[in-house]
Design an enzyme around this catalytic site. Sequence first.
Site, PDB file in Angstrom:
ATOM      1  N   HIS A  32     -41.126  11.062 -10.662  1.00  0.00           N
ATOM      2  CA  HIS A  32     -41.967  10.457 -11.684  1.00  0.00           C
ATOM      3  C   HIS A  32     -42.065  11.333 -12.936  1.00  0.00           C
ATOM      4  O   HIS A  32     -41.978  10.854 -14.067  1.00  0.00           O
ATOM      5  CB  HIS A  32     -43.358  10.191 -11.078  1.00  0.00           C
ATOM      6  N   GLU A  67     -38.954  10.996 -14.846  1.00  0.00           N
ATOM      7  CA  GLU A  67     -38.946   9.724 -15.586  1.00  0.00           C
ATOM      8  C   GLU A  67     -39.604   9.930 -16.968  1.00  0.00           C
ATOM      9  O   GLU A  67     -39.112   9.449 -17.989  1.00  0.00           O
ATOM     10  CB  GLU A  67     -39.678   8.652 -14.772  1.00  0.00           C
ATOM     11  N   HIS A  68     -40.727  10.667 -16.995  1.00  0.00           N
ATOM     12  CA  HIS A  68     -41.356  10.977 -18.294  1.00  0.00           C
ATOM     13  C   HIS A  68     -40.437  11.840 -19.161  1.00  0.00           C
ATOM     14  O   HIS A  68     -40.304  11.625 -20.358  1.00  0.00           O
ATOM     15  CB  HIS A  68     -42.661  11.755 -18.073  1.00  0.00           C
ATOM     16  N   GLU A  96     -52.493  11.955 -16.039  1.00  0.00           N
ATOM     17  CA  GLU A  96     -52.247  10.691 -15.337  1.00  0.00           C
ATOM     18  C   GLU A  96     -52.807  10.779 -13.909  1.00  0.00           C
ATOM     19  O   GLU A  96     -53.410   9.822 -13.413  1.00  0.00           O
ATOM     20  CB  GLU A  96     -50.740  10.389 -15.322  1.00  0.00           C
TER      21      GLU A  96
END
Lengths: 408, 415
Positions: A47, A50-51, A126
């Site tokens: 994840h 992905e950023h 997040e």
Amino acid sequence: MIFREIRLDNGLQVIGEQSPHVYSVALGFFVRTGARDETDAVSGVSHFLEHMVFKGTDRHSPEDVNRVFDEVGAKYNASTGEETTLFYAAVLPEYIPQTCDLLADILRPALRDEDFNMEKKVILEEIGMYDDQPTFVVFERLMQKHFAGHPLGRSILGSNASITALTAEQMRAYHRDRYLAGNITLAVAGNFEWNDVVELARKHCGDWPSGECPRAMPPAHPPGGLEVITRTTSQQQHLMQMAPAPSAQNPLRYAAELLTVIVGDETGSRIFWELVDPGHVETAELGFNEFDGTGSYLAHISCTPEETSANVRRMQAIYDDINAHGVTEEELTQAKNKVSSRIVLRSERPMGRLASLGHNWIARREYRTVENDLTTLRSLTTADIRRLLDAYPLGAVTQATVGPLTSL
Amino acid sequence: MTEQTIHHHTFANGLTLLVEPMQDVQSAAFSLLVAAGSIFDPPGEEGTAALLSDLITRGAGERDSVQLMTDLDNLGLQHSEGAGHNYLNFTGATVAENLPDALRIYADMVQRPHLPEGEFDAARLGLEQSLRAIEDEPRQKIMIELRRRCYAAPWGFPNEGTLAGLKNITAKKVRRHFERCSRPQGTILGVAGKVDFAAMVDLVGQAFGSWKEKSEPEFSTGSRGLACDHINHDSTQTQIGIAYDSVPYCDPDYYAAWAAVGVLSGGMSSRLFTEVREKRGLCYAVYATLHGFKDQGRVLCYAGTTNERAQETLDVTLRELARVADGIEEPELERCKARAKSSLIMQQESSSSRATSITRDWYHLGRVTTLNEVRREIESLTVGRVLDHVHRHPARDFTVLTLGPKPLEVPRDLS
């Protein structure tokens, strides 16, 4: 609709479904990697990576990436799941060349230390944001408990500790191992010329390193049980239940989709009439998630703490009845009508087609038209549902709850 | 972009039908607005319209609750019902051949609902739990509370009602709300998709034509909440909500206002995302949006950030909002235009977005703007025009609300 596919020399799979009557095109790189492919040492790296993909390359600075996407008016984003990391954009056909160039370029990100350290703060934010959302907390804990000891039990976001400890070098190694051409599918849906897309893929992805990534697919043996997370500040009690269901490779998955609509759709289902309509809950639904090698039924309830035990009993009574007696012909027809219309509506937009196009391919190397889906749906009978229930009965094998209660 | 044909017909009883035929879709969608929204909730009984929007689905015409829901399901209708401020909102979409039958059911719902007293408690319990669930979702809660503080009542009131108001509502009061407010005048029905205008006029005439007119209901107005406020909440993140005045949709300056907000928050290259998230890593979510009613508009802005960094996030965000007045670069405006162009064209792929759009236009403007008209408006924008707007409606006199463990310092010269 016309379907085409080609495998480039390095193993990159390109698939396309042309619909000349739409106005836009959706492009997505589906990378077959996610939380289940991680190790403890790099929990959350899929994840976070992905950023970092949006932080640019040697050719595109971080600002360039967002600027160019906005210049072509793209609707674009990315998502990371247990099994797939997806980078996508929907654009007007005239912007396919720039979009394809940019999407392909950022999949080989620079992963600069400075950007890594800055984005780490965003990831920690997040994690903080989701920590304040009880439905997210309960889902994550349920996955960990249901899939204890199985790769699907891994957290997608990772924890404060794992993200804080993660280094840029570990991320580079993960990227090197997982973002190989043989592990990636470029899917395109909508209004486009197939030859143009293939040429763009060759030009921008042809030099990607080849190779495939084996994925461990051990069977899941959920130990079951209940986890109660007490949060006195919470107003409602949020509860989720899971039970084994067919995998992405099991033909019973079609029956499972229909069964969960009959039992737990937002309106008009058994759960709707027994729990939602009488006001016993704020929300109660049952869904079905397919994974590589396994699957799960997932039920979600939000209700007052006082009513929680009674609601768990009401859910169990529905499961017992369905497991014993199956579903009626009327229920089956009603569910087919609902699902057919959903398929047609979803498929009208290229973005709606992209998800099933890409998923069918990476999970099963299979192309299915909208008509294939409708035909399969129409052919299902109550006997198919019976076969499903015999193999995968409904139940609350694993439960997790967040809210004021200290026990259940 | 192909020129659209958008038809309208106003029936003798005041109901307006809008139809946008779309050639390339198999579906049809509708948006039905009935002027019985939450602004007509009697003071102290906030939630009446929201309860009506639930009870209205529990049987109508010759169908009881179960039959009604089953028939909608068998028509494959994806639908939602809810209370907005002015209107009860009903939306639905399905394959085109099923739309006429679905509309006949909605005609029963808005004219002949059973509103069964025996199901009132169930509806009230459901709504009460929805309101409690919002308390568990700080990101939703902050924006609801921000609107209460930047708009006067009843516009600032949450259209889903309040827990306090809900206690005072009875089945009879919901029925009274229906009888007082539900009427054909001002009702707008927008239909888009694979449909024929003449056939729709016939169908809607039969289904809604005998609906009797009523006098216009009144509503009471009140004040707004504190301009600078804090709500204590034990959470990992602090939620920040900021509002300031802008213009409504019908204002000639609307597209300039839209572009000014686009420079701040339209796409990931916009200023808030770049300055607050990308350069400083202060938060995951930050945005600004143009929000409005028929005669007033606000820019609403959100940021959620861990408590230790909340003050810096507020300071940087306020600075960026004010900085728009100092200048806008040509490429920033060009990117807003590019995004608008692609969304306008993509709208033609969705019967649901077109149905919602034409209905909203009719309410705000009394006419429907075609996609080409919107595109011309957007293409005619210049940096000078957008800046003129910003100077007429500068980002100042902020409403600032925070939700978290402790209040933040709001700079005095800004609020």
